[in-house]
Scaffold this motif. Structure first.
Motif, PDB file in Angstrom:
ATOM      1  N   ASN A   2       0.810  -1.199   0.000  1.00 30.33           N
ATOM      2  CA  ASN A   2       0.000   0.000   0.000  1.00 30.33           C
ATOM      3  C   ASN A   2       0.850   1.258   0.000  1.00 30.33           C
ATOM      4  O   ASN A   2       0.349   2.355   0.119  1.00 30.33           O
ATOM      5  CB  ASN A   2      -0.915  -0.002   1.221  1.00 30.33           C
ATOM      6  CG  ASN A   2      -2.343   0.263   0.805  1.00 30.33           C
ATOM      7  OD1 ASN A   2      -2.574   0.695  -0.318  1.00 30.33           O
ATOM      8  ND2 ASN A   2      -3.265   0.012   1.693  1.00 30.33           N
ATOM      9  N   ALA A   5      -0.161   4.079  -2.078  1.00 30.56           N
ATOM     10  CA  ALA A   5      -1.434   4.750  -1.817  1.00 30.56           C
ATOM     11  C   ALA A   5      -1.207   6.193  -1.396  1.00 30.56           C
ATOM     12  O   ALA A   5      -0.218   6.498  -0.751  1.00 30.56           O
ATOM     13  CB  ALA A   5      -2.179   4.001  -0.726  1.00 30.56           C
ATOM     14  N   PRO A   6      -2.136   7.055  -1.801  1.00 34.38           N
ATOM     15  CA  PRO A   6      -2.008   8.434  -1.350  1.00 34.38           C
ATOM     16  C   PRO A   6      -2.241   8.505   0.149  1.00 34.38           C
ATOM     17  O   PRO A   6      -3.309   8.158   0.630  1.00 34.38           O
ATOM     18  CB  PRO A   6      -3.118   9.165  -2.113  1.00 34.38           C
ATOM     19  CG  PRO A   6      -4.044   8.119  -2.597  1.00 34.38           C
ATOM     20  CD  PRO A   6      -3.320   6.826  -2.610  1.00 34.38           C
ATOM     21  N   VAL A   7      -1.241   8.878   0.878  1.00 34.45           N
ATOM     22  CA  VAL A   7      -1.378   8.934   2.326  1.00 34.45           C
ATOM     23  C   VAL A   7      -1.581  10.374   2.757  1.00 34.45           C
ATOM     24  O   VAL A   7      -0.802  11.242   2.426  1.00 34.45           O
ATOM     25  CB  VAL A   7      -0.125   8.375   3.035  1.00 34.45           C
ATOM     26  CG1 VAL A   7      -0.356   8.347   4.529  1.00 34.45           C
ATOM     27  CG2 VAL A   7       0.181   7.007   2.509  1.00 34.45           C
TER      28      VAL A   7
ATOM     29  N   PHE B   4      -5.355   4.366  -7.704  1.00 37.66           N
ATOM     30  CA  PHE B   4      -5.254   3.663  -6.450  1.00 37.66           C
ATOM     31  C   PHE B   4      -6.388   2.660  -6.306  1.00 37.66           C
ATOM     32  O   PHE B   4      -7.546   2.973  -6.488  1.00 37.66           O
ATOM     33  CB  PHE B   4      -5.276   4.673  -5.307  1.00 37.66           C
ATOM     34  CG  PHE B   4      -5.432   4.051  -3.958  1.00 37.66           C
ATOM     35  CD1 PHE B   4      -4.429   3.259  -3.443  1.00 37.66           C
ATOM     36  CD2 PHE B   4      -6.586   4.247  -3.224  1.00 37.66           C
ATOM     37  CE1 PHE B   4      -4.568   2.678  -2.203  1.00 37.66           C
ATOM     38  CE2 PHE B   4      -6.726   3.668  -1.987  1.00 37.66           C
ATOM     39  CZ  PHE B   4      -5.710   2.878  -1.470  1.00 37.66           C
ATOM     40  N   VAL B   7      -7.231  -2.503  -1.384  1.00 37.57           N
ATOM     41  CA  VAL B   7      -7.076  -3.940  -1.234  1.00 37.57           C
ATOM     42  C   VAL B   7      -7.668  -4.345   0.106  1.00 37.57           C
ATOM     43  O   VAL B   7      -7.368  -3.746   1.133  1.00 37.57           O
ATOM     44  CB  VAL B   7      -5.586  -4.334  -1.273  1.00 37.57           C
ATOM     45  CG1 VAL B   7      -5.423  -5.837  -1.146  1.00 37.57           C
ATOM     46  CG2 VAL B   7      -4.950  -3.822  -2.552  1.00 37.57           C
ATOM     47  N   GLU B  10      -6.026  -4.252   3.869  1.00 36.83           N
ATOM     48  CA  GLU B  10      -5.041  -3.194   4.089  1.00 36.83           C
ATOM     49  C   GLU B  10      -5.663  -2.087   4.945  1.00 36.83           C
ATOM     50  O   GLU B  10      -6.871  -1.891   4.928  1.00 36.83           O
ATOM     51  CB  GLU B  10      -4.619  -2.580   2.748  1.00 36.83           C
ATOM     52  CG  GLU B  10      -3.882  -3.538   1.827  1.00 36.83           C
ATOM     53  CD  GLU B  10      -2.417  -3.662   2.198  1.00 36.83           C
ATOM     54  OE1 GLU B  10      -1.908  -2.716   2.822  1.00 36.83           O
ATOM     55  OE2 GLU B  10      -1.812  -4.689   1.866  1.00 36.83           O
ATOM     56  N   GLU B  94      -3.739   8.761   9.981  1.00 35.24           N
ATOM     57  CA  GLU B  94      -3.224   8.491   8.639  1.00 35.24           C
ATOM     58  C   GLU B  94      -4.364   7.968   7.781  1.00 35.24           C
ATOM     59  O   GLU B  94      -5.102   7.082   8.196  1.00 35.24           O
ATOM     60  CB  GLU B  94      -2.110   7.447   8.696  1.00 35.24           C
ATOM     61  CG  GLU B  94      -0.854   7.958   9.368  1.00 35.24           C
ATOM     62  CD  GLU B  94       0.140   6.840   9.640  1.00 35.24           C
ATOM     63  OE1 GLU B  94      -0.138   5.686   9.268  1.00 35.24           O
ATOM     64  OE2 GLU B  94       1.184   7.140  10.237  1.00 35.24           O
ATOM     65  N   VAL B  95      -4.506   8.524   6.618  1.00 35.74           N
ATOM     66  CA  VAL B  95      -5.601   8.119   5.734  1.00 35.74           C
ATOM     67  C   VAL B  95      -5.005   7.622   4.424  1.00 35.74           C
ATOM     68  O   VAL B  95      -4.234   8.329   3.788  1.00 35.74           O
ATOM     69  CB  VAL B  95      -6.548   9.300   5.469  1.00 35.74           C
ATOM     70  CG1 VAL B  95      -7.613   8.900   4.481  1.00 35.74           C
ATOM     71  CG2 VAL B  95      -7.187   9.772   6.763  1.00 35.74           C
ATOM     72  N   TYR B  96      -5.325   6.388   4.057  1.00 40.80           N
ATOM     73  CA  TYR B  96      -4.794   5.821   2.824  1.00 40.80           C
ATOM     74  C   TYR B  96      -5.894   5.742   1.779  1.00 40.80           C
ATOM     75  O   TYR B  96      -6.512   4.704   1.619  1.00 40.80           O
ATOM     76  CB  TYR B  96      -4.239   4.419   3.082  1.00 40.80           C
ATOM     77  CG  TYR B  96      -3.112   4.373   4.078  1.00 40.80           C
ATOM     78  CD1 TYR B  96      -1.791   4.298   3.647  1.00 40.80           C
ATOM     79  CD2 TYR B  96      -3.368   4.419   5.445  1.00 40.80           C
ATOM     80  CE1 TYR B  96      -0.756   4.264   4.565  1.00 40.80           C
ATOM     81  CE2 TYR B  96      -2.327   4.390   6.359  1.00 40.80           C
ATOM     82  CZ  TYR B  96      -1.032   4.308   5.906  1.00 40.80           C
ATOM     83  OH  TYR B  96       0.000   4.277   6.806  1.00 40.80           O
ATOM     84  N   GLY B  97      -6.174   6.837   1.118  1.00 39.79           N
ATOM     85  CA  GLY B  97      -7.193   6.792   0.076  1.00 39.79           C
ATOM     86  C   GLY B  97      -8.014   8.053   0.048  1.00 39.79           C
ATOM     87  O   GLY B  97      -7.778   9.009   0.776  1.00 39.79           O
TER      88      GLY B  97
END
Ligand SMILES: Nc1ncnc2c1ncn2[C@@H]1O[C@H](COP(=O)(O)OP(=O)(O)OP(=O)(O)O)[C@@H](O)[C@H]1O
Ligand SMILES: [Mg+2]
Lengths: 277, 263
Positions: A2, A5-7, B4, B7, B10, B94-97
């Protein structure tokens, strides 16, 4: 996996500026918001209808007529140069004034949007400024019509009006940003503003020309940013002369300083707005 | 952001030691006049509310996290921090997306504009392009089933129509992470069912959903994990039935029909 991925990371903000390149990028991707928001505000005030647009033109005309009458009564003379000067400067002054009054309300009015969406808040005063600019453009056309009727000479020096408008525009934007931020902390600024701008109008070379001013009174020049801008504007667009270089430089300095200070204040405080509006 | 792909399994959102303090002015409207009047008297102008206190939470993709808690527990506050609206006072998120908050698209922020214009403005503010919004608009209008009302000023909307439009916008823009804060509560039975189905469908797409609701029945039905917040602290988190049972016991209300019915 990941890692691509945009973090987005949200952390407590340290006092000071947010990361500027990031801020600028998110502002740039949203730039059409500014024009769309301004358009919808104008629509709300019916400025996109025929009558609304007629009003946008008649209103400043009436204003300049009233002030002209005042001058004729007080000073006892009526010279067409003077009327042209008054009209041109009054219109430019109202651009700054509308930018200020619209800007003062902009952030507080956007409360619901601020509470529910993450976006660069500076777009709100920017939209207020754009509205003021859109309202200014038709008055410029009116001025040129008046000018043509008076038979004032046209010439290349009038093009100096373009940099003057740009300088004044930057100054007005800085003011809008500064005041919108101040208004979050002091909600009554809007009620002081009319008195303030009325005083400012009288202290600027709008109802009179700089050359008619007693040298003693010219100290205003030092503290009044509009002084050099109005003088340069009148010279270029009314008299078809090149403005003094000094006026242009002073105006630029004021505009840049206001824009920088305003933006700095706004950016250092805007993350606080969501818990305050 | 479009390349992006979430998954399943995750991490989507990671909340670490999150704390948030609101500082509000005591006066209803902070004014220059009030400030001048109280100057020199050393009066405090602010009241401090600790809305979140050391909250730790991970939300993986492919899951639906329900958040329950009494009024004022800090649920909405946590959602605002996750969507980047409020900066945390302590800790880290933390943000993944790509996050979409229900109502985040500013729907209804200007009541004198039509539903269509509000969707456009809200979308632009959230960083979408005109084209993206235009492409989705039909779908949004269809899902909301507002008919001609979509062109009417939003001040003429009922609260159910409001939340219909809000929900439609939030689910249609296909966010990686969808945050829904109580906005389903005013929908009618038909729309509730439709939105629940939509939520289940999105769950299948390996997205992450975070749902704040006082409708414990819905929480039990759609969530696969529930967190219980109380006075800014995370009390319990885990399997939906267990957490909701504990929460109900805490509320002393048992499984009364009233709670199960509402979303
Ligand atoms: N803008 C604000 N300024 C000051 N305090 C606030 C603000 N918003 C919320 N609070 C306080 O923060 C605490 C948590 O509020 P929050 O809105 O997160 O609760 P909630 O869990 O969403 O409640 P509900 O179930 O009623 O929606 C409350 O004590 C509230 O008083
Ligand atoms: Mg809430």
């Amino acid at each position: 996996m990941n890692k691509t991925a945009p973090v987005e990371v949200y952390e407590p903000f340290k006092a000071g500026l947010p990361p500027l390149t990031r801020y600028w990028r998110s502002l740039w991707t949203r730039r059409s918001f500014i024009s769309e928001y301004s358009r919808s505000e104008l629509h709300e005030k019916h400025f996109d209808t025929v009558f609304g647009q007629v009003w946008l033109i008649i209103n400043p005309l009436l204003l300049s007529g009233v002030y002209f009458l005042l001058i004729v009564i007080i000073a006892g003379n009526s010279d067409k140069m003077r009327y042209a000067h008054l009209t041109a400067c009054l219109f430019l002054f109202y651009f700054v004034n509308h930018s200020m009054s619209g800007g003062s309300k902009s952030v507080v009015k956007g409360g619901k949007l601020i509470l529910n969406t993450a976006f660069p808040r500076i777009m709100l005063p920017m939209s207020a400024w754009l509205i003021a600019l859109i309202r200014f453009l038709p008055t410029l056309v009116v001025f040129f019509v008046i000018r043509a009727f008076m038979g004032l000479p046209w010439g290349w020096n009038m093009l100096w009006g373009i940099p003057v408008v740009m300088i004044t525009g930057a100054f007005a934007l800085g003011l809008a940003i500064l005041i919108s931020c101040a208004n979050v902390y002091f909600r009554d600024i809007g009620s002081f503003l009319p008195y303030f701008s009325r005083t400012w109008l009288y202290l600027s070379p709008i109802l009179y020309e700089v050359k008619n001013l007693k040298p003693k009174l010219r100290t205003f020049e030092l503290v009044n940013p509009l002084f050099s801008m109005m003088d340069a504007w009148s010279r270029a667009i009314v008299h078809n002369q090149m403005p003094h270089l000094e006026s242009l430089l002073k105006g630029t300095a004021w505009a840049l300083a206001t824009l920088l200070v305003g933006t700095y204040f706004f950016l250092t405080r805007e993350r606080d707005f969501a818990v305050r509006v | 952001m479009s390349n992006f792909q979430p998954v399943s399994g995750e991490i989507a959102v990671s909340v670490q030691h999150l704390g948030l303090t609101y500082t509000t002015t005591i006066d209803k409207r902070p004014t220059l006049k009030a400030r001048l009047r109280t100057m020199g008297r050393g009066t405090k102008h602010t009241r401090v509310v600790r809305a979140l206190d050391d909250v730790n939470l991970d939300v993986p993709y492919g899951s639906v996290l329900g958040i329950v808690g009494a009024n004022g527990a800090g649920k909405s506050t946590m959602m605002r921090v996750m969507s980047g609206i409020l900066p945390p006072s302590q800790g880290r998120v933390e943000v993944y997306g790509k996050v979409s908050t229900l109502l985040a698209l500013g729907v209804g922020f200007n009541p004198s504009l039509s539903g269509r214009e509000n969707v456009l403005l809200g979308g632009l503010a959230a960083g979408m392009t005109r084209k993206e919004i235009a492409d989705h608009f039909e779908e949004i209008a269809d899902f909301a089933e507002l008919g001609d009302a979509i062109e009417a000023p939003m001040r003429t909307y009922s609260s159910g129509m409001f939340s219909r439009l809000g929900f439609s916008v939030a689910v249609t823009v296909r966010p990686d992470i969808l945050i829904i804060d109580e906005a389903l509560s005013t929908g009618d039975a038909h729309f509730k069912e439709k939105s629940l189905n939509k939520i289940k469908e999105l769950r299948g797409d390996a997205r992450a959903l975070i749902m704040v609701s006082h409708g414990l029945g819905t929480i039990r039905e759609v969530c696969n994990e529930v967190a219980w917040l109380h006075k800014g602290k995370l009390i319990q988190r885990g399997e939906p039935n267990a957490v909701v049972d504990a929460y109900e016991k805490f509320l002393h209300v048992g499984k009364s029909a009233a709670i199960n019915e509402d979303i």
